[in-house]
Scaffold this motif. Structure first.
Motif: not given
Ligand SMILES: [Zn+2]
Ligand SMILES: [Zn+2]
Length: 145
Positions: A104, A110, A113, A117-118, A120-121, A124-125
């Protein structure tokens, strides 16, 4: 002592920087690196809180390996730096923590974001990637037999 002052200065700088510009938060987990007594105490308290909430041992959010106090806690946000809420800290093994930051911090989309948010993404990725790799490993192993 000097180390402590340096850590404190870095913390102050991060706080000031965050206040200046919410949209571009800092991307350095100061307390993750600096072994300040406050951070060590917070980590211990975080583990107790985890057990109270979940009643099972914490694991790395990405690879699900068992998490211990030797592993890392990542800040989803610096909103309450120094008085982090339980939910603002997430357990990661050191390797995955490094990956989260690499991802990130390198990708401008990212950065835009925002940290929460970054992160979390990215988590998840990475988790999806990890399970894909696990599945592929399982398939490869079953084909070997
Ligand atoms: Zn991990
Ligand atoms: Zn981190």
């Amino acid at each position: 002592m000097i180390r402590w002052i340096a850590a404190w200065w870095e913390w102050l700088r991060d706080v000031l920087r965050n206040e200046d510009d919410d949209e571009y938060p800092t991307y350095h987990d100061y307390p993750d690196e600096a072994k300040s007594p406050e951070w060590v105490a917070r980590r211990k308290r975080w583990v107790r809180e985890w057990f109270e909430v979940k009643s099972y041992a914490p694991t790395c959010l990405v690879c699900h390996r068992g998490w211990t106090l030797a592993d890392d806690l990542h800040h989803l946000t610096y909103l309450h730096l120094g008085e982090e809420l339980f939910s603002e800290l997430v357990p990661l093994c050191h390797d995955d923590h490094v990956k989260v930051h690499e991802l990130f911090e390198c990708d401008p989309s990212y950065l835009r974001a925002g940290r929460l948010h970054a992160t979390t993404l990215v988590i998840r990725q990475l988790r999806a990637l990890h399970s894909t790799e696990s599945v592929q490993r399982l398939i490869a192993e079953s084909e070997d037999e």
